[in-house]
Design a protein around this motif. Structure first.
Motif, PDB file in Angstrom:
ATOM      1  N   GLU A  63      16.769  22.981   2.492  1.00 30.56           N
ATOM      2  CA  GLU A  63      16.967  24.200   2.510  1.00 30.56           C
ATOM      3  C   GLU A  63      16.705  25.145   3.724  1.00 30.56           C
ATOM      4  OE1 GLU A  63      17.130  26.555  -0.935  1.00 30.56           O
ATOM      5  OE2 GLU A  63      16.244  25.129  -2.253  1.00 30.56           O
ATOM      6  N   PRO A  64      17.721  25.069   4.764  1.00 22.99           N
ATOM      7  CA  PRO A  64      16.992  25.520   6.131  1.00 22.99           C
ATOM      8  C   PRO A  64      16.796  27.028   6.082  1.00 22.99           C
ATOM      9  CG  PRO A  64      19.230  24.220   6.098  1.00 22.99           C
ATOM     10  CD  PRO A  64      18.806  24.513   4.856  1.00 22.99           C
ATOM     11  N   PHE A  66      14.515  28.462   4.788  1.00 20.37           N
ATOM     12  CA  PHE A  66      13.112  28.630   4.642  1.00 20.37           C
ATOM     13  C   PHE A  66      12.559  28.853   6.190  1.00 20.37           C
ATOM     14  CE2 PHE A  66      11.673  26.314   0.453  1.00 20.37           C
ATOM     15  CZ  PHE A  66      12.412  27.327  -0.231  1.00 20.37           C
ATOM     16  N   LEU A  67      13.161  28.247   7.169  1.00 24.04           N
ATOM     17  CA  LEU A  67      12.742  28.700   8.285  1.00 24.04           C
ATOM     18  C   LEU A  67      12.957  29.909   9.055  1.00 24.04           C
ATOM     19  CD1 LEU A  67      14.388  25.335  10.046  1.00 24.04           C
ATOM     20  CD2 LEU A  67      12.009  25.820   9.787  1.00 24.04           C
ATOM     21  N   ASP A  68      13.831  30.600   8.465  1.00 24.72           N
ATOM     22  CA  ASP A  68      13.784  32.099   8.867  1.00 24.72           C
ATOM     23  C   ASP A  68      12.571  32.988   8.106  1.00 24.72           C
ATOM     24  OD1 ASP A  68      16.268  31.645   9.706  1.00 24.72           O
ATOM     25  OD2 ASP A  68      17.500  32.474   8.026  1.00 24.72           O
ATOM     26  N   VAL A  69      12.103  32.374   7.070  1.00 26.00           N
ATOM     27  CA  VAL A  69      10.949  33.114   6.368  1.00 26.00           C
ATOM     28  C   VAL A  69       9.595  32.699   7.108  1.00 26.00           C
ATOM     29  CG1 VAL A  69       9.581  33.297   4.275  1.00 26.00           C
ATOM     30  CG2 VAL A  69      12.002  32.852   4.228  1.00 26.00           C
ATOM     31  N   ALA A  70       9.818  31.406   7.620  1.00 27.33           N
ATOM     32  CA  ALA A  70       8.623  30.897   8.523  1.00 27.33           C
ATOM     33  C   ALA A  70       8.406  31.533   9.876  1.00 27.33           C
ATOM     34  CB  ALA A  70       8.436  29.335   8.606  1.00 27.33           C
ATOM     35  N   LEU A  71       9.548  31.980  10.388  1.00 24.57           N
ATOM     36  CA  LEU A  71       9.595  32.659  11.674  1.00 24.57           C
ATOM     37  C   LEU A  71       9.011  33.867  11.526  1.00 24.57           C
ATOM     38  CD1 LEU A  71      10.487  31.617  14.402  1.00 24.57           C
ATOM     39  CD2 LEU A  71      12.753  32.759  14.273  1.00 24.57           C
ATOM     40  N   ILE A  72       9.594  34.686  10.613  1.00 23.62           N
ATOM     41  CA  ILE A  72       8.812  35.893  10.368  1.00 23.62           C
ATOM     42  C   ILE A  72       7.507  35.924  10.154  1.00 23.62           C
ATOM     43  CG2 ILE A  72       9.301  38.198   9.032  1.00 23.62           C
ATOM     44  CD1 ILE A  72      11.636  37.721  10.879  1.00 23.62           C
ATOM     45  N   TYR A  73       7.115  34.979   9.435  1.00 25.64           N
ATOM     46  CA  TYR A  73       5.735  34.920   8.715  1.00 25.64           C
ATOM     47  C   TYR A  73       4.796  34.557   9.807  1.00 25.64           C
ATOM     48  CZ  TYR A  73       1.940  33.831   5.496  1.00 25.64           C
ATOM     49  OH  TYR A  73       0.894  34.137   4.477  1.00 25.64           O
TER      50      TYR A  73
ATOM     51  N   LEU B  53       5.790  20.432  13.331  1.00 30.07           N
ATOM     52  CA  LEU B  53       7.290  20.880  13.602  1.00 30.07           C
ATOM     53  C   LEU B  53       8.113  20.233  14.304  1.00 30.07           C
ATOM     54  CD1 LEU B  53       6.137  24.552  14.023  1.00 30.07           C
ATOM     55  CD2 LEU B  53       7.076  23.785  12.121  1.00 30.07           C
ATOM     56  N   ALA B  54       7.482  19.462  15.194  1.00 32.21           N
ATOM     57  CA  ALA B  54       8.332  18.444  15.814  1.00 32.21           C
ATOM     58  C   ALA B  54       8.698  17.395  14.895  1.00 32.21           C
ATOM     59  CB  ALA B  54       7.487  17.653  16.892  1.00 32.21           C
ATOM     60  N   ALA B  55       8.232  17.068  13.941  1.00 34.82           N
ATOM     61  CA  ALA B  55       8.727  15.988  12.748  1.00 34.82           C
ATOM     62  C   ALA B  55       9.978  16.706  12.006  1.00 34.82           C
ATOM     63  CB  ALA B  55       7.558  15.708  11.930  1.00 34.82           C
ATOM     64  N   VAL B  56       9.625  18.049  11.825  1.00 32.38           N
ATOM     65  CA  VAL B  56      10.700  18.663  10.916  1.00 32.38           C
ATOM     66  C   VAL B  56      11.990  18.824  11.904  1.00 32.38           C
ATOM     67  CG1 VAL B  56      11.387  20.764  10.130  1.00 32.38           C
ATOM     68  CG2 VAL B  56       9.220  19.813   9.625  1.00 32.38           C
ATOM     69  N   ALA B  57      11.940  19.086  13.219  1.00 33.67           N
ATOM     70  CA  ALA B  57      12.822  19.012  14.144  1.00 33.67           C
ATOM     71  C   ALA B  57      13.761  17.770  14.010  1.00 33.67           C
ATOM     72  CB  ALA B  57      12.444  19.457  15.376  1.00 33.67           C
ATOM     73  N   ILE B  58      12.947  16.607  14.415  1.00 31.86           N
ATOM     74  CA  ILE B  58      13.505  15.424  14.250  1.00 31.86           C
ATOM     75  C   ILE B  58      14.273  15.072  13.083  1.00 31.86           C
ATOM     76  CG2 ILE B  58      13.050  12.763  14.479  1.00 31.86           C
ATOM     77  CD1 ILE B  58      10.935  13.403  16.509  1.00 31.86           C
ATOM     78  N   TRP B  62      20.941  17.266  14.574  1.00 40.06           N
ATOM     79  CA  TRP B  62      21.649  18.383  15.520  1.00 40.06           C
ATOM     80  C   TRP B  62      22.381  19.426  14.584  1.00 40.06           C
ATOM     81  CZ3 TRP B  62      20.906  18.965  20.170  1.00 40.06           C
ATOM     82  CH2 TRP B  62      20.570  18.101  21.083  1.00 40.06           C
ATOM     83  N   GLN B  63      21.807  20.497  14.336  1.00 41.08           N
ATOM     84  CA  GLN B  63      22.406  21.510  13.439  1.00 41.08           C
ATOM     85  C   GLN B  63      21.529  22.762  13.989  1.00 41.08           C
ATOM     86  OE1 GLN B  63      21.468  21.863   9.361  1.00 41.08           O
ATOM     87  NE2 GLN B  63      19.845  20.304   9.508  1.00 41.08           N
ATOM     88  N   HIS B  64      21.856  23.967  13.464  1.00 37.52           N
ATOM     89  CA  HIS B  64      21.357  25.445  13.693  1.00 37.52           C
ATOM     90  C   HIS B  64      20.082  25.302  13.479  1.00 37.52           C
ATOM     91  CE1 HIS B  64      25.844  26.600  13.375  1.00 37.52           C
ATOM     92  NE2 HIS B  64      25.688  26.755  14.430  1.00 37.52           N
ATOM     93  N   ALA B  65      19.644  25.065  12.199  1.00 35.87           N
ATOM     94  CA  ALA B  65      18.064  24.916  11.774  1.00 35.87           C
ATOM     95  C   ALA B  65      17.157  24.401  12.795  1.00 35.87           C
ATOM     96  CB  ALA B  65      18.060  24.399  10.321  1.00 35.87           C
ATOM     97  N   THR B  66      17.530  23.376  13.520  1.00 36.45           N
ATOM     98  CA  THR B  66      16.836  22.718  14.540  1.00 36.45           C
ATOM     99  C   THR B  66      16.330  23.853  15.778  1.00 36.45           C
ATOM    100  OG1 THR B  66      17.941  20.649  14.239  1.00 36.45           O
ATOM    101  CG2 THR B  66      16.494  20.665  16.051  1.00 36.45           C
ATOM    102  N   VAL B  67      17.356  24.725  16.115  1.00 35.85           N
ATOM    103  CA  VAL B  67      17.003  25.625  16.993  1.00 35.85           C
ATOM    104  C   VAL B  67      15.980  26.325  16.492  1.00 35.85           C
ATOM    105  CG1 VAL B  67      17.884  27.578  18.459  1.00 35.85           C
ATOM    106  CG2 VAL B  67      19.203  25.400  17.811  1.00 35.85           C
TER     107      VAL B  67
END
Lengths: 95, 116
Positions: A63-64, A66-73, B53-58, B62-67
């Motif tokens: 569920e990507p 969650f990364l928005d929540v992590a950035l704001i946190y 976080l580097a492990a999560v990025a790998i 390639w998608q938006h969430a990696t950015v």
């Protein structure tokens, strides 16, 4: 070779559980720290652990957002540390 | 083949991140004063969070969430030492003395004025 029966999602969920254990260890210093700065540092490290847990759950549960929540946190965590550091000093000069 | 390399890179990065976060937790609990704790918290917590976080990025590919993940990595890498610096500086300006090795105040409070 990739070992059979283990997926990447399970590795991320297991790592998130271990990060939760390490974050709970920080509560000792947040409760028992002798000064205000000790407590503030422990809460800051705990917030960083929370950001990492949210990112690992985003990869583990697929569920990507969650990364928005992590950035704001992370942003609010940094703001909390700098603000409380400023308020504990008399004239407010910390940076 | 490339999937195997990606899998083991993710495993190594996650385990290294867990190791450095464990070092950070032990340091924050065990070290004697606020300055040493700020040192170990900023140093190893930046490395632990960065590797995880580097492990999560790998893993995301390639998608938006990696950015978002790379932005989060950069942000944590910049702000975590800054917050530790602000905390240590506020400790210094509120008058907390660092613990030095030559005389601890609990054992011999008489010699505190001479050695400082």
């Amino acid at each position: 070779m990739i070992p059979a029966g283990i997926s990447i999602e399970e590795i991320f969920l297991l790592a998130a559980a271990l990060f939760v254990v390490l974050a709970i260890m920080m509560f000792y210093r947040a409760v028992a720290g002798p000064t205000t700065q000790d407590r503030l540092l422990a809460v800051n490290v705990l917030g960083t652990n929370t950001v990492v847990i949210l990112a690992l759950l985003a990869a583990g549960l697929g569920e990507p957002w969650f990364l928005d929540v992590a950035l704001i946190y992370a942003l609010l965590n940094f703001l909390m540390a700098v603000a409380i550091s400023k308020f504990t000093v008399e004239r407010g000069g910390v940076l | 083949m490339i999937e195997s390399i990606r899998f083991w890179a993710i495993v190594v990065l996650v385990v290294a991140g867990l190791f450095f976060t464990f070092v950070s937790a032990v340091g924050v609990i065990r070290l004697p004063d606020i300055y040493a704790r700020a040192h170990t918290a900023s140093q190893t917590d930046t490395l632990g969070a960065g590797l995880a976080l580097a492990a999560v990025a790998i893993a995301l590919g390639w998608q938006h969430a990696t950015v978002y993940t790379v932005l989060l990595l950069f942000f944590v890498f910049i702000t975590n030492p800054t917050a530790a610096h602000a905390i240590a500086r506020s400790a210094a300006e509120t008058g907390i003395e660092p613990v030095t090795g030559d005389s601890s105040p609990e054992e011999d409070p008489d010699e505190e004025g001479e050695t400082s």
